[in-house]
Every structure is written in structure tokens, then in C-alpha cells.
Design a protein around this motif. Structure first.
Motif, PDB file in Angstrom:
ATOM      1  N   ALA A 125      29.411  46.703  50.290  1.00 60.22           N
ATOM      2  CA  ALA A 125      28.167  46.134  49.766  1.00 60.22           C
ATOM      3  C   ALA A 125      28.085  46.238  48.255  1.00 60.22           C
ATOM      4  N   THR A 126      28.830  47.187  47.687  1.00 63.08           N
ATOM      5  CA  THR A 126      28.804  47.324  46.226  1.00 63.08           C
ATOM      6  C   THR A 126      29.891  46.483  45.561  1.00 63.08           C
ATOM      7  N   GLY A 127      30.692  45.787  46.352  1.00 67.35           N
ATOM      8  CA  GLY A 127      31.704  44.915  45.776  1.00 67.35           C
ATOM      9  C   GLY A 127      33.118  45.341  46.140  1.00 67.35           C
ATOM     10  N   PHE A 128      34.062  44.797  45.402  1.00 67.68           N
ATOM     11  CA  PHE A 128      35.451  45.153  45.626  1.00 67.68           C
ATOM     12  C   PHE A 128      35.666  46.629  45.297  1.00 67.68           C
ATOM     13  N   GLN A 129      36.518  47.287  46.079  1.00 69.88           N
ATOM     14  CA  GLN A 129      36.774  48.710  45.871  1.00 69.88           C
ATOM     15  C   GLN A 129      38.025  48.976  45.033  1.00 69.88           C
ATOM     16  N   SER A 130      38.803  47.950  44.784  1.00 70.02           N
ATOM     17  CA  SER A 130      40.007  48.099  43.969  1.00 70.02           C
ATOM     18  C   SER A 130      40.392  46.722  43.463  1.00 70.02           C
ATOM     19  N   ASN A 131      41.437  46.679  42.659  1.00 70.48           N
ATOM     20  CA  ASN A 131      41.873  45.391  42.121  1.00 70.48           C
ATOM     21  C   ASN A 131      43.401  45.325  42.026  1.00 70.48           C
ATOM     22  N   HIS A 132      44.031  45.559  43.168  1.00 70.18           N
ATOM     23  CA  HIS A 132      45.500  45.451  43.191  1.00 70.18           C
ATOM     24  C   HIS A 132      45.927  44.002  42.969  1.00 70.18           C
ATOM     25  N   ALA A 133      45.064  43.110  43.386  1.00 67.67           N
ATOM     26  CA  ALA A 133      45.395  41.680  43.303  1.00 67.67           C
ATOM     27  C   ALA A 133      45.345  41.156  41.868  1.00 67.67           C
ATOM     28  N   GLY A 134      44.736  41.930  40.968  1.00 68.69           N
ATOM     29  CA  GLY A 134      44.675  41.468  39.586  1.00 68.69           C
ATOM     30  C   GLY A 134      43.761  40.273  39.397  1.00 68.69           C
ATOM     31  N   GLY A 135      42.733  40.196  40.273  1.00 65.43           N
ATOM     32  CA  GLY A 135      41.721  39.177  40.036  1.00 65.43           C
ATOM     33  C   GLY A 135      42.000  37.825  40.632  1.00 65.43           C
ATOM     34  N   ILE A 136      43.136  37.675  41.299  1.00 64.89           N
ATOM     35  CA  ILE A 136      43.471  36.376  41.880  1.00 64.89           C
ATOM     36  C   ILE A 136      43.906  36.556  43.335  1.00 64.89           C
ATOM     37  N   LEU A 137      43.221  35.867  44.237  1.00 65.98           N
ATOM     38  CA  LEU A 137      43.507  35.917  45.671  1.00 65.98           C
ATOM     39  C   LEU A 137      43.766  34.501  46.156  1.00 65.98           C
ATOM     40  N   GLY A 138      44.902  34.315  46.784  1.00 64.41           N
ATOM     41  CA  GLY A 138      45.183  32.975  47.288  1.00 64.41           C
ATOM     42  C   GLY A 138      45.221  31.934  46.186  1.00 64.41           C
ATOM     43  N   GLY A 139      45.561  32.360  44.991  1.00 68.41           N
ATOM     44  CA  GLY A 139      45.662  31.415  43.879  1.00 68.41           C
ATOM     45  C   GLY A 139      44.353  31.095  43.201  1.00 68.41           C
ATOM     46  N   ILE A 140      43.273  31.719  43.652  1.00 67.23           N
ATOM     47  CA  ILE A 140      41.948  31.420  43.115  1.00 67.23           C
ATOM     48  C   ILE A 140      41.338  32.700  42.549  1.00 67.23           C
ATOM     49  N   SER A 141      40.614  32.584  41.445  1.00 67.00           N
ATOM     50  CA  SER A 141      40.005  33.766  40.834  1.00 67.00           C
ATOM     51  C   SER A 141      38.938  34.340  41.759  1.00 67.00           C
ATOM     52  N   SER A 142      38.927  35.667  41.856  1.00 64.77           N
ATOM     53  CA  SER A 142      37.991  36.330  42.772  1.00 64.77           C
ATOM     54  C   SER A 142      36.763  36.852  42.040  1.00 64.77           C
ATOM     55  N   GLY A 143      36.767  36.734  40.719  1.00 60.68           N
ATOM     56  CA  GLY A 143      35.643  37.256  39.953  1.00 60.68           C
ATOM     57  C   GLY A 143      35.974  38.604  39.332  1.00 60.68           C
ATOM     58  N   GLN A 144      36.994  39.273  39.838  1.00 62.55           N
ATOM     59  CA  GLN A 144      37.415  40.551  39.239  1.00 62.55           C
ATOM     60  C   GLN A 144      38.227  40.262  37.970  1.00 62.55           C
ATOM     61  N   ASP A 145      38.492  41.313  37.205  1.00 63.22           N
ATOM     62  CA  ASP A 145      39.311  41.160  36.001  1.00 63.22           C
ATOM     63  C   ASP A 145      40.653  40.535  36.370  1.00 63.22           C
ATOM     64  N   ILE A 146      41.048  39.537  35.578  1.00 64.04           N
ATOM     65  CA  ILE A 146      42.379  38.965  35.771  1.00 64.04           C
ATOM     66  C   ILE A 146      43.328  39.778  34.893  1.00 64.04           C
ATOM     67  N   ILE A 147      44.337  40.362  35.540  1.00 63.23           N
ATOM     68  CA  ILE A 147      45.260  41.247  34.825  1.00 63.23           C
ATOM     69  C   ILE A 147      46.680  40.699  34.943  1.00 63.23           C
ATOM     70  N   ALA A 148      47.321  40.493  33.801  1.00 62.42           N
ATOM     71  CA  ALA A 148      48.706  40.007  33.809  1.00 62.42           C
ATOM     72  C   ALA A 148      49.551  40.882  32.896  1.00 62.42           C
ATOM     73  N   HIS A 149      50.827  41.039  33.261  1.00 65.22           N
ATOM     74  CA  HIS A 149      51.781  41.786  32.440  1.00 65.22           C
ATOM     75  C   HIS A 149      52.973  40.900  32.141  1.00 65.22           C
ATOM     76  N   LEU A 150      53.513  41.055  30.919  1.00 65.92           N
ATOM     77  CA  LEU A 150      54.691  40.279  30.524  1.00 65.92           C
ATOM     78  C   LEU A 150      55.786  41.237  30.073  1.00 65.92           C
ATOM     79  N   ALA A 151      57.028  40.885  30.392  1.00 64.37           N
ATOM     80  CA  ALA A 151      58.170  41.637  29.881  1.00 64.37           C
ATOM     81  C   ALA A 151      58.840  40.800  28.811  1.00 64.37           C
ATOM     82  N   LEU A 152      58.991  41.384  27.596  1.00 64.86           N
ATOM     83  CA  LEU A 152      59.653  40.659  26.507  1.00 64.86           C
ATOM     84  C   LEU A 152      60.980  41.322  26.191  1.00 64.86           C
TER      85      LEU A 152
END
Lengths: 370, 370, 370, 370
Positions: B274-301
């Protein structure tokens, strides 16, 4: 509260520019289909050519994958005349024969955590709740079908081979022993001595009602030099897009991927001598363009969220409920992603190859210019 | 030997559909520029808004980055009338003032290993050998400029914040202490206590004439629910494409990325209460669509291949030679990728946001529907 | 003689960006089909809605059109759930049941003058010689099917009506008496008093084994103001493209068309008073954008080249031969172009309407702002 | 009354896929510019090559056209290295030097009938009222510039010639005497004996403060066989789109155009004998594909609405007012449309030519295969 009650419509079902694939169909709808545009004429093509790749991913093949025993038989509706491609759009269709909707009735009003349900509902309203609808893995059947056409063309006309294997499942790393072994076990594992360990893990997961993630490696050999366009249509960027579009993928690497973070330039560069490249840290792509070396990509697939272990979620009214998924599920979706990743790589390389021809570049075998 | 001597032409300089950016210009050419299409009208916009993001990446800012002391001043040529966007195409231009071509004369006839030289020559023939030509990091100036427009719009009209930081350099992992610290050191490091260690590594590398890789994290907060189209125009796939298109990137992760391989479904799913998502392993994207949580991306250079340590390569005649690069180089290109990654994320989110409006969906703040 | 024996492949089977239609299928192949992307969700849609427009063009309806008595029954394969659109791709299919290939065997080795045969052979080699293959008028069935969906949406959700009629056949000009009369005769003639004259001309042509050209007028009423994008995606340019893509079309006019050549500015301009526009020479489009007035377009269709009167042509070996076409032909293809032109206009207006929504402009009824 | 006060943004400033032109800039803004993508490398190109086509349309050239005496000097910013194209994007820019804003102050608050003002205001709000803003004929400078590059390439590499002329002005029909005469008078009239009559008409119109329409013919010779894709990317459809996108165009014809309506099939078909085609009613395009014959297109241009004769219109408050336009106007815009139509045809043919190369078809000179 929302003022407008309109819902979004969906588009974005096309990929590619020169070799273009447009799909339609839901997992539990009447049929799945796609239109493949840009297939050159005068190529021999039968339903069997496509069927063999579909059978590699067919549910029911092994006891570990989903127990939907559908034959997934593909039919060619256009674009082939007397067994030869005419160059016109190729229409493909697969009729859905086995649909166990009853397995899904309990989830009609709840959001399965980790699934697209929540975001779909928010976005689309009319959620087709059976089996995941459009986002289901079964939709990938059409990608595999289209990819089969690309693979055949690339192999027969250009000698390009595209193959994938399971590189890791949970904590078990699989080592490339022999490509032949990949097709000899239901895991796409390249080392038959590891099959028993994998089997043990799967049975344990099935019993526990849980799932595990996987890593897939897919390699394209003999790709011509020069595919890819700098800036925004780079080959690596297009591959990343295609591979990330596979359900459950959360990471994509080209070549050494994230291990380059710790590396020095003196180690990481691929030096060139008279005998050719001395290494392939780049994974076959330099500056967004194929270098002629093997193109190597890795994908990370998350564990399925549809598991037997109850989880917390909410229903449409926002009330907290528990969810226990039944039905037909995979302890490891990675097992089936191998043919899909191969298909996506084939589609992208085909697309770039046809584009390159527009630019009148020579299509090299990949040998350096000395 | 080649029968045809035709060379390829380059295209692929556009990104986006609704918010579309088309760039032109070479590193050592007369000017760099871009056209930004799709900017909504009635937005306040000045050159200063764009300049501040350019200055964050300006060569010469710190003693570690390239010693080209160009001011990189952007000029708006169209699309803004009396300080307000008209809705027409915005033309941006940056004139090149500092071009040290002489630094590059020694490499005219050799292929710098790890660079795009070899593939460019194979593909294009007429290689513009100064400073990397089109593929140079300086071309990214225009992406940052276009991204600045997107960032401003997203922040002011939708409250979306996009920020990045250095997550790792070589073996040094940086921990998120405080967003404010990111802008207070030349490394975009979120923990000022680690700056000295990073500085030490850089000085050591400069002395050794070598380079090192890096990992960048970029986060978008308050992204509305529902951005992204299933199947082929998924938000995660478009982000992967945009981020992989940045030079030197060899890997992209969304959320937990490759660490999901080892995880169980019971751990990895993001439960909802009821208080919302309990974690954000998905990085804010579920099924290719934003879930409203923080979108988190990492890049390797990967580490720069232009280093002082001699390496083996071949010249145009195929003879083995040694290459020692001089000029102005980075021991770590990762330092400058932060604003570029932010810009790319802004461009993609802007594109999807405008697309979503086409579908009359509500633009939520991201709060769940309970 | 040709060095390379490669043939071209065909693509280009898509139209639209927001409302996108991709077709496949040959006239005498297994089936015709299309995928319609971008249909908003929550619209009531049945096969009957589409069938009624198909029946208007169905061969065999009148004694003048082609004697192929196929039912042309459309089937919806996806995108509709319990009679309501889901927003996903709508797959449509029409199975070919009546294929008289034998009528076409005599033309296998000759090029029918005026047909696409010659250019197809040059371009594609493997010419599917039955009934015109891909370029046959039957392929238009899918356009009419997709257009039916657009027409329904436009009418029910926006009150936009799109209707066409026969404006001229040979030397006979038809005058708009009454829209209801259009559907009461097989010519789509808006004046029943002219039907007998048209019938006489048709019988004379059939007897002579010849054909005649026609002019079609299609009108869209209540189109909202503001559809169209200046410069290159203007509404008039997109309409011209869609209408010129109909087989046999050799000219397209918007509003007064070619008669503006002789006019003065003082006569041609559409003045505005407090009661609104005083005329509509512009045909509803000003500066590429809809003005809210009726959109009026005219098409010129050339006479069918498949006639009984022998003509000169050459065969594949370049020898001069005579060609006498048999089979099932139209003395006037214009009779059937009316529903196709309506469908194309509906598709284009739908596409622009959805695009406009992306730009958050109000969708006006078309009334001026006073 | 409107609930939402949001305005639309403008996009749609690109044309082409393989040879892609993206423009920016307003008539009275700082500069006009464009990016030309897809130009093959190794082509000799200077600013002079482009300037000569710009000078043909330059305002102030003759006493009949607009009295803005701007030199319209083009500058190449990228994509050319030492006088040879590199294959990268070519950035072009034209600085606006002569801007007489004061001529336009009186029209700030009224809608000029026949102009895009009304629709722009409705759609965009913030109307850039000077000289027509984005829709002004001056924006076409960039199309002519891009078209100049295409024309050069087509002529030098493929022997394709593209030329246009004035076919009719008001009631005066011009007859093709000699191509050389086209460039020898300010009307692009192909018959010098008619120049005096045209001059007389123009002086009369200028005195009366009125304007007149025109018809332009543009012809492409030696176009290879096989350009164009059936169904939706037909060459004729793309030409119609490009030509209809020119301001003031209300009709487009290919070949015999609207005169086919009255014709019989036995007259209209282009028969083929051993010596080739016997006629060219089709205007060089059959079934949407080039046949190798001359491609012939005609455009109808409406008379300018900016005339000295007062007209009725309304202001922003909806009150009826009279409008008298001053400034610098054309009695016949047709005079200047010739180079623009040539440019558009060149852009489209170039685009299709590059596409065809993607399909490995032979590029024929257009000679039939016997």
C-alpha cells in the motif's frame, strides 16, 4: 485523480529499415503473425527453414520449459512463389492452438509483481490478462521466425554464422567446449559435462517454486567489415536496442563489456600485425562499425517473477493481497532466450548489410586489407 | 583485391522521432551543429541555458582532460523568437576555434589500434585524419547541447530530474554520498573523500602514458508512468541504443543489470504494498515501460586507445609499424561521459514523453494508483 | 548485357507514422493481409464494420466490373478483445478463394503495354505473372480494410465524414445532386439522371474491347483545424502521396487544382468575414495545414491498358509480338477507385490527427476563433 | 473556448530516407540552414556549385520578383574536406542580411486571407509575423541548395539531367522551343518570342496590384529504369509529395495528367516495338517505377494572395477588417518555382537511386533490354 480517462494505444511493433519486421498478435489471441519486408528475391525459402528454428524454442520440448504443447506451426502467406522469394513482403502466421486461459483467471484483478501488469494497467486500461498478453515470451515466436529468414540468407549468401549459448545460469558458469554440444542438451550449454549440475539446479528450483537468472552469449562469425553508421545508427547501438528489447533482459555487453572498467588502455586495445588482429576485446565492433572480427555480445536475463512463492502485491482497488502464480512457468527463462538472441542479431546484421549495399561499399569477407 | 573502388557514404546522424536531433560537423571542421525538431513552443530558452551544460564538458576545464582550450560557445540560429521557442526547428551551431592539426600529422598513414581508423579507411577511404574526425568526442558537444534543451523542458514542465555520476574508475568504486558533491570535483565523483585517490590514479596514468576505463551511473527521477512502447520501441531498448551510441561504451545495464544473473526470482522481484514499491531492482522499467520509480542506468566505458605507450599496428600498405600517439588525450574518458549520458537520457525520455502525449494518456507524476 | 544478375527486393509496403498500415499479399497468392498499428484502444470494432466497405468495391457487384466473384471476407486476427480494440496491432487477413490463373497463361512471356510488366521484369526478374501480382487492384482490398477502421474512428470520435464520388467518366461530367444517390448506382454517380448515359458508354466500351479514364472527387467534412506540419509533412503533400499511390492515378488536385493557373489572386483568395470563410478555392488546406473547411481532392485515373484491342509489344527476347488480353477486366477502373480514395484520405487524416495529439493542440471542430 | 492553452510544436522538416535533407530557419531569422545526409563520398563539391542554383532564384534578379536584394550566399560547414565530400553530413548555412521587418508591422494583428496566418495562429499561437515566417518562399533557398548537390551528383555520376520551364502563366501557354532559351529570360520561358507578352501581363498586374497563377513543367532525362517501390513508396507518389510540398502548389500531374480522363485505353497506352517505346503518355513512370523514359511532371501554382487590392479578413478579436498588403511581392510566384521544382525532383530521384543500390539492381542507362 485523472481528469481524462483516455488510454494509450500501442504502436512500435516494427524493427529495421532495410530488413523490416512488423509483428502482430497476442499470446492467447487467434494467431500471431508478422510481415517481413526487404527480403531479397531469388532466395530459396520454405516453411521448413523457419520451422526448425521455431522448434528450438518450442514450449514442451524439455521438461523444464513451459508445458504448453503447441506445435507452433508457421505458414507462409505471401512473398514466395514456387519456393523462391519474389522480393515482396513475406507474410508469416502461426495459429494459436493450445490456450489454457483457465490457469490465469486468478490473476485477473491483481498485479503480478515484476510483471508488466501494473504498468500496462496504468497505461492501457483494457489489460488482456491471459498469459501476459503482448509482452509474453510467445510473441517472440515471430521474431524467431523472421530471424530464421535472415539467418538463412546471411549464411547462404554471405557465409555469416550466428550462434548463441548459455554462458551462465545462477552461479554456474558454462565454458565453451564445443559448438556441437550446444544443441545436444536442453540448456544450450556448450559443455556437456555441466549438464547434470544445471539439471540439479533446475529441479531444485522447480521444487522450491523459485526461479534464477541467466547470461547468454551470442556470436556472429565472418561478418563483413564496415557495417554500421557512425553517430546514431552504429551497429553496436542497434544490437543493444534489439537485444534489450527481449523480455527480461537487463544488461547488454559488446566484447569485454563491463570488465573494461578495470582495464588499462595498454591491455584493452586490439593490436594489429601483419597476421591480423591480435585480440578481440572490442567484440568485433570499433567506433560503431564492424571490424571483421567475431561480433560477440552478452545478455543478462533476470529471473522470472511468475513463481510459486507467494509475494506481496496490490489489486486494482489498491488493497494489499498475496499472489501465488500457477500455470505454466519457467524456472529459468534463459534457456529459451538463445534462439531469440540469435534471431535478433541476425535481423540487425541483415538490416545493416542491406543498408551497406545502398552505399556501394564492397562486402568484404572480413580479411584485412594487406 | 577489390573490384569496385566505390566507397560508402555516411548517414545515420539522427536520433528520436518526436524530439528529433540531427547533427553535423567534424571535430576539426569549420563548425559543429545540429537541428532539434519537436521542441514544444512557448518555452523560455536562451543560449545560456545550453552553455552551462556545455561548460561541464568543456575541454580544458581540469588539468586531466584534453588541453584544447576552446570556449565551445553555442549560438541559436532559429526556432526562438524574443526568448521563447516558436515550435519550429531549433538550429544550433558551435564554431571550432582551436584546432591543433599539427599534433595529428604523424598518424596520417597508420591505423591507430583501438580506434575507428581501420574500419573507417576500409569503409570510407577518404579518412579525415585530424583528431578522430566524426567519431571524436567533440562531436558529442551537439548531443549535450540538444540534451540541455530536453533537460530544461523536462525539469520545468514535468519536474523530471536527470543526473549522473562516476560510479567507478579502474579499481576505485565511488559511493553516492551526496549529489551536491558531484559538481564540486572534476571527476563527477559523488564522494569528495575519494577525490584524492582518483587524482593519484590519474597522475600515475598520465606519467605512465596509459589510460583506464570507467563506469557511469545516470538516474532520472520523477519520470511519469507509462513511457515506452512494447515490443520494439521499449524505453529500455531506446535507452540502451542511445547510451551504447556514446563513444567507448561497451556495456549498458538497466537497474541491477548483470547482477540479476545470480539472483533468484524471490529476491529480484519488486514487491508492491500500500505504500508503493518495496525495491527497485528493475531500475524503473518493467516490460519496457516506465513504472514511475527512478530510472537507473549504468554504462561501461573502455579506456582510451590513444596513449603514449607504443603499440603495434599496420600502415596502409600493410607493413607493421609502431605507433606512438601524441597530442591531447584523456587518461580517462569516463570523466567527460557524465554530461553526455545525462543528455542522451534526456533526449530519449523527452522523445517518449512527446510520443505518449500522442496517445492521450495521462502524464502521471509516477504515484501509484492507490 | 548485365554483369550482375542480382535482382532488387521490394519494400515500401508501409504508410503512415502514427496510424501505420503495413500490407502483404499478392493478387493470386494464398492471402492478402495487413497490420494496422496505432489504433487507439477502447473503440468498438467488428469484422462487419470493415466488411461493408470491402463490399462496396467487391468484384462481381455489378456487371461492369471484373467477373471475379470472390467474397473477400476479412478476418480480424489480433488487436480486438471482446469486440473492443486493445490498442495493440490489428492483424487483418483476406483469403483468396477465386483465382483463375488460366486466364493469364498467354501473357507469361510478353510485356503488356501500359502495365508494370516491363518495369517489373527489368527490376525484379521473377515476375509473378498472374493477374498483375502485387500491383493489382486487388491489393487495394487491404487499404480499404485499414481505411474502414480509420473512417469509423474519425466519424464516431470526431464527427469527420469522408465520402467520394465519380466526377467524370470520359467526356461525361457528373454533377453533385445528392450524396444519397452515390450509393444507389454502381458508378458512384451523384446524379441518378446520368446513370443511363454512363451505362451506355460502358456497354459500348465493353463491346469495342476498349477502356476509358475517369476523375474522382473525395471530400472530408468537419476536419479539425491545424492538421499538417509545415515544410515537408504538410497535409496536402501527404494526401497527394497517398492518392498518387493508387494504381492508375496520373494527377492529384487539392481544391481548385489546375484551374488556379488561369486565376487572379483577387478571385482565388478565400476571404474571411465574421460569418467565416466566403469561399473554398483552397480546398480546405492553407499553407499545408487544414483550415477547418471541407477538404476537397480530385484524382485523374488513366484508362486500363488491359483491353481486347490488340497492341504492339515485345517479349522477353525482344521480338515484336501482338498482345490480346483476355480475362476479367474493367472498361473503367474509376468505378472502383472511389472507396480506395476514401480509404486513403481516411488513413492520412487519421495519421495527422494522432500526430496533432502529440503536440497537445486542441482538436477544434473547425469553427473559427471568433 | 479552449480549456487547454497549449500550442503545437512543429516538426516535419525532413525529407528523404537515403538522401535526407533536414532544414531549419525562418525567413527573417538569423540564418537559414540545412543538413544533407547521405551524399556519397569522393564527389567534388564547392560552394560555387550550389551558389549558381541559388542565384537563379535570388530575389532582385529581375524587376518582377521581390525587391529583397539579398545575396543569399551559401556556406558549407561540414562534410567536405579539401573540396571532396567525405560522406559525412553536409551542413549548409545562408545568413539573412536584408530583412525589412518594418514592411510587415501593419499585418501583425490581422490574418491575411489566403495565407497560412489564420491556420498558424490557431495552431501555433506565437506567430512569427514577419514575411510569412517558416512558410515563406525564402525557406525554399535551402531546398534549392540541397537539390543542387543532388543535381550535380546525378548529372556527373549518372548522366541524369533535370530541367524545368514555365508552361503557362494565366492564359498564356508557353511552348517548348529550345531549352537554351529557358535561361535567357527572367520567366524561364522556353520560347523567347513569348517573352514580350509575358512582360506585358506582369506590368499590367503590378499596376493593378493583382497576381496570377502559373503552371510549371519539370523533366528528368536518362533516369535509370527501376526506381521506385510498389505500393507505398512509388516514385510517382514520392514526386507528388515533394512537389505538392512547394508553397502555392494546388495540383500535380505525371505525364498526361488530367487529360487521361477523356482518353481511351487504346490511345493512352505506350506501345513497345523493337525500337523502344512509341509514346510517353505515362510520363516515364509505370506502376510506380521508372520506365527509363523521360519523367515528366506538371505543377499548378495558385496566384499570390499578398496583393495590393484590399480584401476582407478578420483580426485576432474576430472583428472584420480590410487588409492591404504592402512590402515586396510577386505578381507571379511561378517565375521562381522552376528551380525549386527541379531541386525537389532531384532530391527524390537521388533518394530512390541510393535506395535502389541497396537492392543490388543494375543501374541501367534506361535502354530497353533488347
Amino acid at each position: 485523480m485523472r481528469k481524462q480517462n483516455k488510454k494509450a494505444n500501442m504502436a512500435g511493433n516494427s524493427i529495421g529499415q532495410f530488413f523490416r519486421v512488423t509483428t502482430f498478435g497476442e499470446s492467447h489471441g487467434t494467431a500471431l503473425g508478422c510481415i517481413v519486408d526487404g527480403v531479397p528475391p531469388s532466395i530459396a525459402l520454405t516453411e521448413g527453414d523457419i520451422q526448425q528454428d521455431l522448434d528450438r524454442r518450442r514450449p514442451g520440448t524439455s521438461r523444464y520449459t513451459t508445458q504448453r504443447c503447441e506445435p507452433d506451426k508457421v505458414q507462409i502467406l505471401s512473398g514466395v512463389f514456387q519456393g523462391i522469394t519474389t522480393g515482396t513482403s513475406i507474410g508469416l502466421i502461426i495459429k494459436n492452438t493450445d490456450q489454457r486461459s483457465q490457469d490465469y483467471s486468478s490473476i485477473k484483478n491483481v498485479f503480478r509483481p515484476g510483471h508488466a501488469d501494473y504498468t500496462y494497467e496504468q497505461k492501457y486500461g483494457n489489460r488482456d490478462y491471459c498469459g501476459g498478453g503482448r509482452s509474453s515470451a510467445r510473441e517472440t515466436a515471430m521474431r524467431v521466425a523472421a530471424g530464421a529468414i535472415a539467418k538463412k540468407y546471411l549464411k547462404e549468401k554471405h557465409g555469416v554464422h550466428i550462434r548463441g549459448y548459455l554462458a551462465q545460469m545462477g552461479d554456474i558458469s558454462c565454458h565453451m567446449k564445443d559448438w556441437d554440444q550446444v544443441e545436444q542438451n536442453p540448456f544450450f550449454c556448450p559443455d556437456s559435462s555441466q549438464v547434470e549440475e544445471l539439471d540439479k539446479l533446475m529441479r531444485m528450483l522447480r521444487k522450491a517454486g523459485d526461479s534464477v537468472g541467466a547470461k547468454i552469449t551470442v556470436i556472429a562469425k565472418k561478418v563483413p567489415v564496415g557495417l554500421g553508421e557512425p553517430v546514431f545508427d552504429r551497429l553496436d547501438a542497434d544490437l543493444a536496442h534489439a537485444l534489450m528489447s527481449i523480455n527480461a533482459v537487463k544488461g547488454v555487453e559488446i566484447g569485454d563489456g563491463f570488465s573494461v572498467v578495470n582495464k588499462r588502455g595498454s591491455d584493452n586495445r586490439d593490436e594489429i600485425t601483419a597476421t591480423g588482429f591480435q585480440s578481440n576485446h572490442a567484440g568485433g565492433i570499433l567506433g560503431g562499425i564492424s571490424s571483421g572480427q567475431d561480433i560477440i555480445a552478452h545478455l543478462a536475463l533476470k529471473p522470472t517473477s511468475s513463481i510459486m512463492i507467494p509475494g506481496k502485491t496490490i489489486n486494482k482497488q489498491g488493497e494489499e493481497v498475496e499472489i501465488v502464480t500457477r500455470g505454466r512457468h519457467d524456472p529459468c527463462v534463459g534457456i529459451r532466450a538463445v534462439p531469440i538472441a540469435e534471431a535478433m542479431m541476425a535481423i540487425i546484421i541483415m538490416d545493416h548489410l542491406l543498408r551497406q549495399r545502398a552505399q556501394c561499399a564492397d562486402v568484404n569477407s572480413g580479411a584485412p586489407r594487406w
